[in-house]
Each structure stands twice: as C-alpha cells, then as structure tokens.
Design an enzyme around this catalytic site. Sequence first.
Site, PDB file in Angstrom:
ATOM      1  NE  ARG A   1      10.605   8.023  -1.391  1.00 22.51           N
ATOM      2  CZ  ARG A   1       9.321   7.736  -1.580  1.00 22.51           C
ATOM      3  NH1 ARG A   1       8.974   6.592  -2.135  1.00 22.51           N
ATOM      4  NH2 ARG A   1       8.391   8.603  -1.219  1.00 22.51           N
TER       5      ARG A   1
ATOM      6  CG  ASP B   1      -0.075  -4.068  -1.224  1.00 22.71           C
ATOM      7  OD1 ASP B   1      -0.797  -3.096  -0.953  1.00 22.71           O
ATOM      8  OD2 ASP B   1       1.064  -3.941  -1.720  1.00 22.71           O
TER       9      ASP B   1
END
Length: 299
Positions: A49, A158
């Site tokens: 990633r 979030d």
Amino acid sequence: MMQDIQKTSPDARQEFAFSDRDFRMISELANARYGLFLQPSKKALVHSRLAKRLRALNLGSFEDYCDLLNRTEGDSEQTHLLSALTTNVTHFFREVHHFEYLKTVIAPTLTAKAKSGDAVRLWSAACSTGQEAYSIAATLLDIDPELRKYDVKILATDIDPQVVKTARDGLYPAEQIQAIPENWCRCLTRVATARADEFEMDNALKAMISFGELNLIADWPMQRCFDVIFCRNAAIYFDKTTQARLWQRFAAALGNDAHLMIGHSERLSGPAEADFKSVGITTYQKQTTNKHRDKGDEN
C-alpha cells in the site's frame, strides 16, 4: 465505513526494502494517531500500500518515508497514510437488516419524538463516502416525508477528509444507485451530472446531514445525546482495549433506550456489555441511565 486491510491483497513487489523497524515505526504512528492496530502479519500488505506513496513522493526508502511522517512538513502526508492503510468499501443500504430495524422499530418512536417538539439526533460514526448516512436519511423520509420539517439531524463523520468530501458532495456512480431497492428510490431524486455515469443525492437528504471529520479515539465535541449510532466496520481496526473503550464512549453518548448498530464481524466487549441488550443482528439497545451527557447542542 472501513474494511479490514487483510481483505485486500495487492501484489507486494519488494521495490523498496521494508525492515521490521520501518514497519514498527509506521505501526506505532498509526496506532498513536488513529488507533489502528496493525498486526505483524499485515507487513506485506502495508508495504504494498505504502510503496505507491514512496513512488508518488519520489522517495528512495521507507526510512525516508518514516522520517517525513515525523517532520512538520510531512503533516499533509498523514491523510494519504490513513487512506492507504484503510479501505473504504461501502454501498447504499449495506447490511440491510439494520435499516429494516430502523424503519420498523426505531423510526416510529423517533417520528413521534420529533413531532412532539423534541430534537432527534442520529450519528453515522464511520460514514466513509456517505452512503450509510444517506441511507439513514432515506429510511426516515420514507417513513414520513414531513420529518424534514422537524428537528431531525444526522451527524456523519469519518477520520479521512478525502472520503468526507466525497460524502458531502453526494455524487455516486450509477451502478451504486441501481443497487438501491425499488421501494426506496422515491426517496432518492436522481439528478444526472455532467458525467452520465454519476448521480447526485437529493437536496432533501443532504439537508438532514452534517458531514465532518472526526477521529474516534480523540475528543468528541458533541454534547447532546444521540438516539441512534451507526458505527460499522470501524472497530475492527482497533485492538481489544481500544474497542472496549469505544463501546463505553458510545454508551455514554446515547440516551436511554437508544440504539447502537455495529458491523457484522464486530461484537461488544468490556464494561459496555452491561449497558446494552441485544435486540437484533448486531443491533443493541442501551438499558442503563446515561449520567454522562444530557445538555448542549452539537451537530
């Protein structure tokens, strides 16, 4: 809402050396700032990633990347780090049993409460790109379109500012809209954008929702108690101690008899178990007196 990093398995090419020390530094930083718990078994996935970030930044090693993260000029990289370590996979009316319970059991009570002049507050606590919050709003308006005239608000938060922006814009690919059950579609006015494959959420839904950034392991500015909290597939990122603390904080943030919805792979744990009773699939109702919060306004 976030999905477990283990469920993504990109090709982990060893383009950059990734030592145990590098992994430990990134794990400790992610845990301290975001509460993420990265087990050693995730090392290869973290490498794959973050290797993309090293390429984008023209860095030669993970040591350089770790050094950047710990410098002031690396503050802007924190968002990219978070996005790389979490996967926002969601869709409208995901885990539909929660919305069925909201519609058939909770919404009638909330409707009566709103029409009596009281405020109604719901929280999508890991809203990702917003589909959960819009699904909540659509469910309520399907019960009674007049609710938009009352003090009914949904807070949607979030930790990732990129997904919060997507949620606030309310633009989604056509294939996501097509997946919405037909009986819900009348609540979702579909407006084609300049791109034929995108649709915008109806303003009536947007008006019910306030979007914002919030780190669940940091301080919460909200003071009013919530009637319903959705926090699904976020706690899976935390260790058991952090999870137990989060459930306790949700218990304190909920009013009496209020409800908590969690992810299909999550379970309540710790002292908060005594505060809730199970009333459905990963659906809980608070049964203790909330002595922590009771005044003020928020969202």
